[in-house]
Enzyme design. Structure first.
Site, PDB file in Angstrom:
ATOM      1  CG  HIS A 136      -3.181  -1.024  -7.298  1.00  0.00           C
ATOM      2  ND1 HIS A 136      -3.616  -0.382  -6.167  1.00  0.00           N
ATOM      3  CD2 HIS A 136      -3.126  -2.341  -6.967  1.00  0.00           C
ATOM      4  CE1 HIS A 136      -3.819  -1.265  -5.200  1.00  0.00           C
ATOM      5  NE2 HIS A 136      -3.518  -2.464  -5.663  1.00  0.00           N
ATOM      6  CD  GLU A 195      -3.256   2.746  -5.780  1.00  0.00           C
ATOM      7  OE1 GLU A 195      -2.091   2.301  -5.675  1.00  0.00           O
ATOM      8  OE2 GLU A 195      -4.270   2.115  -5.418  1.00  0.00           O
ATOM      9  NE  ARG A 208      -4.189  -1.659   0.135  1.00  0.00           N
ATOM     10  CZ  ARG A 208      -4.246  -2.804  -0.523  1.00  0.00           C
ATOM     11  NH1 ARG A 208      -3.213  -3.189  -1.258  1.00  0.00           N
ATOM     12  NH2 ARG A 208      -5.319  -3.576  -0.453  1.00  0.00           N
TER      13      ARG A 208
END
Length: 335
Positions: free
Chosen positions: A293, A274, A246
């Site tokens: 991601h 993000e 993360r």
């Protein structure tokens, strides 16, 4: 013949055929009566709550609404929540466990492509692929000087932060290579690390003694900015930081400073926030390699999640314990 259990999907509609392709869905329908109208958004609609009344198995995924006590009141027959994705932390409340409902997650299946992505990045970083590509693009010719002595993956020191599902799978994938692998995880003692086949060291020691550091710890209040300015300074010059966990585990301001100083490089599949703002320097720094991601299950890989849930249904109906059960106590230290 007794009625078969009713299973309902709770995820965005487009995810159902991706996660449960025809062969998997056909096998699932042999085992249970499947409500093929997936629920996303919330469970407050009266028609949805009427369907919940007969549901025994809730198959959840990306886009699942929060399942709280009010939802459970509408689902008195519910006995299992089987999650066809990773973490259940964002949508399951303690009420689920308090009512004795079985919870399972396909997080272990989702960990496989993350570990594979990380393995690929470790090997590419060890060959200095990213920096040398940038130089080739700029100079349009091979460098005249000899290849630096530090390039290569023989004896490369790899430090793994966190013995999560991804971290453990990565350790397995790294075994065939001539790498020196170590682990930092406060929940794994020396005996546990020995069982994994790697030495256990304190985080600061790992950072100072690794050529490549890869983060696989969960996002918790305690791990926010786990890798900050002080710890980035411990990393040897020329080392590489990889993050597929993360974004919040790394202090991005401190990381940008270290990258601008050209001390280290970074490979980031996750960021904070993000996605990054359009003006983030991480997009332009030549020693930062940012991907959107994508390390987790993508494309064909998501079918593995559905297969995992199917196998859990088979176990549930045969009276066995789930292979990938999730307990309430685990949530505090999982992603």
């Amino acid at each position: 013949m007794p009625d078969r259990p009713v299973a309902m999907f709770a995820m965005t509609a487009e995810n159902v055929p991706r996660i449960f392709p025809p062969d998997t869905l056909a096998r699932l329908r042999e085992l249970v009566d499947v409500d093929l109208s997936p629920v996303a958004g919330d469970f407050t609609d009266p028609a949805v709550r009427a369907r919940l009344a007969g549901t025994e198995i809730l198959i959840t995924g990306w886009g699942c609404p929060v399942i709280d006590a009010g939802t459970l009141d509408a689902a008195p027959k519910l006995r299992a929540v089987l999650h066809a994705a990773g973490s259940v932390k964002g949508f399951l409340t303690p009420a689920v466990w308090e009512r004795g409902i079985v919870v399972s997650s396909a997080a272990a299946a989702n960990a496989l492509p993350v570990a594979e992505y990380t393995l690929a990045m470790i090997l590419l970083a060890g060959k200095d692929v990213f920096a040398r590509r940038e130089r080739l693009r700029a100079e349009r010719t091979f460098p005249r000087e000899e290849i630096p002595a530090g390039i290569g993956n023989f004896g490369r020191r790899v430090g793994i932060v966190g013995a999560s599902r991804v971290g453990r799978r990565l350790i397995e994938l790294l075994r065939p290579f001539d790498l020196s692998v170590s682990l930092a995880d406060p929940y794994v003692d020396e005996a546990g690390a020995a069982a994994l086949g790697v030495p256990s060291v304190p985080l600061d020691t790992l950072l100072g003694g690794s050529d490549i550091v890869t983060i696989h710890a969960p996002q918790t209040p305690e791990t926010r900015h786990l890798i900050g300015r002080r710890r980035l300074a411990l990393m040897p010059a020329g080392s590489v930081l990889i993050n597929t966990s993360r974004g919040s585990l790394v202090d991005h301001q401190a990381l940008v400073e270290a990258l601008r100083a050209e001390r280290i490089s970074a490979i980031l599949d996750v960021t904070d926030p993000e996605p990054l703002p359009a003006d983030s320097p991480l997009y332009d720094l030549p020693n930062a390699y940012v991907t959107p991601h994508l390390a987790g299950s993508q494309g064909t890989e998501v079918a593995r999640l559905g297969r995992t849930v199917l196998e859990e249904v088979e176990r549930l109906l045969s009276g066995r314990e789930p292979a990938f059960g999730v307990g309430l106590a685990e949530l505090a230290r999982t992603a």
